[in-house]
Design an enzyme around this catalytic site. Structure first.
Site, PDB file in Angstrom:
ATOM      1  N   CYS A 142      44.009  37.332  34.287  1.00 11.36           N
ATOM      2  CA  CYS A 142      43.957  38.407  35.282  1.00 11.36           C
ATOM      3  C   CYS A 142      43.966  37.879  36.714  1.00 11.36           C
ATOM      4  O   CYS A 142      44.424  38.564  37.624  1.00 11.36           O
ATOM      5  CB  CYS A 142      42.708  39.254  35.059  1.00 11.36           C
ATOM      6  SG  CYS A 142      42.648  40.108  33.465  1.00 11.36           S
ATOM      7  N   ALA A 143      43.454  36.671  36.920  1.00 11.95           N
ATOM      8  CA  ALA A 143      43.401  36.110  38.272  1.00 11.95           C
ATOM      9  C   ALA A 143      44.765  35.707  38.797  1.00 11.95           C
ATOM     10  O   ALA A 143      44.936  35.476  39.998  1.00 11.95           O
ATOM     11  CB  ALA A 143      42.476  34.900  38.297  1.00 11.95           C
TER      12      ALA A 143
END
Length: 351
Positions: A142-143
């Site tokens: 997700c980062a």
């Protein structure tokens, strides 16, 4: 002319299949309720997730049948190629650039494997030059919507005048598992979705949408079990700790202050935060950490409701809407992912 990097365009794409959250809840109950004792205690996540619709690589009926690596990766390559082409074509058109103007492509994805990489598979179709530089990145989760964009920005800054295309593409739904009778798998089926986003970056220009100013990351020690994949014969299996929202509240603030401080900034310099909406509880935790009144991260909640958690592209969907609304003098993008890690990028309004 300086070598400050600007975002020239931002485009998004989603697969054609739409899953209504009510249908997902009904299907999950049919598939899991009689086999997983704790399902009834977890079923509320479908209504509490703040999600109304999601897009998926395959129709809902596909997920009611067993699939292994071959099925999942075939679906990944098929859908990822189409979403990559759609998002990248839109972004280049919005930047008034032809594909052969691209000097470098940075592609992030953690939900499927393709070798040759997607950019190579699409090079002829898209019209990229033979001497294009390709940087495929896997594993940031997700980062990656922020940290991958930071990689692209550094490449653009170090090569003044070069056009860098950044693509974030995820097919999270392909990790939904019939054989995983776990809390993490049920939550994944209620939260995750598929999508893609593409950005065009260039340094030495003054007519972009926004200027990319500073970037930074923070890797938290001894947190490998908070988020990630386990891998077996059936495919990816989600690792997702129950303690994520409390961890965010306890640890993110110090990491964010450290990143900003390394760049000569503080939270008081930030007029708006643009966050990856991992889920409603995570969004609420972010508002607490950032000292924001409840409901401030309204765009994040809107994207979550309409698209679900698409992993890395999600924060770029939020940025797209925030750009349309108009940004203050300085904003900060924030996302978290496996590691466990936090990634931050500050953005300056173009005069």
């Amino acid at each position: 002319m300086d070598n400050n990097v600007q975002l020239l365009s931002l485009a998004t794409a989603v697969p054609e299949h739409i899953i209504q959250q009510s249908d997902a809840a009904e299907t999950a109950a049919r598939l899991f309720a009689d086999r997983f004792q704790d399902f009834r205690h977890l079923a509320g996540v479908f209504t509490n997730a703040g999600i109304q619709t999601r897009h998926a690589a395959r129709p809902l009926s596909w997920f009611t049948e067993p699939h292994g690596w071959e099925d999942r990766m075939s679906a990944y390559v098929d859908t990822a190629r189409r979403m990559f082409a759609e998002a990248a074509t839109k972004a280049l058109a919005d930047a008034d650039l032809a594909p052969d103007a691209v000097d470098c492509i940075v592609t992030v994805s953690s939900t499927g494997l393709a070798t040759p990489s997607l950019d190579a598979q699409l090079a002829r179709q898209m019209g990229f030059r033979p001497d294009i530089e390709r940087v495929p990145v896997f594993g940031l989760g997700c980062a990656a919507g922020v940290s991958g964009l930071a990689v692209a920005a550094r490449l653009a800054r170090n090569r003044p005048g070069a056009v860098v295309l950044f693509v974030a593409i995820e097919l999270c739904t392909l990790a939904f598992r019939l054989d995983e009778l776990t809390r993490a798998n049920i939550i994944a089926t209620a939260l995750f979705a598929d999508g893609a986003a593409a950005c065009v970056l260039k340094s030495g220009v003054d007519d972009g949408l926004i200027e990319i100013e500073a970037t930074g990351e923070h890797l938290f020690p001894d947190t490998l079990g908070i988020m990630g994949w386990k891998v077996d014969d059936g495919g990816f299996g989600v690792v997702l700790a129950q303690s994520l929202p409390p961890f965010v509240e306890a640890e993110l603030g110090g990491a964010l202050d450290s990143i900003l401080d390394r760049n000569g900034l503080s939270r008081n310099d930030i007029g708006r935060f643009i966050c990856h909406p991992g889920g409603t509880r995570v969004v609420a935790a972010l508002e607490t950490v950032l000292g924001l009144p409840t409901g401030t991260l309204d765009v994040e909640r809107e994207v979550l409701a309409e698209y679900g958690n698409m992993s890395s592209p999600t924060v770029l969907f939020v940025l797209q809407r925030a750009l349309r609304q108009g940004l203050p003098e300085r904003s900060a993008m924030l996302a978290m992912g496996p590691g466990f890690s936090a990634s931050c990028m500050t953005l300056r309004r173009v005069a």
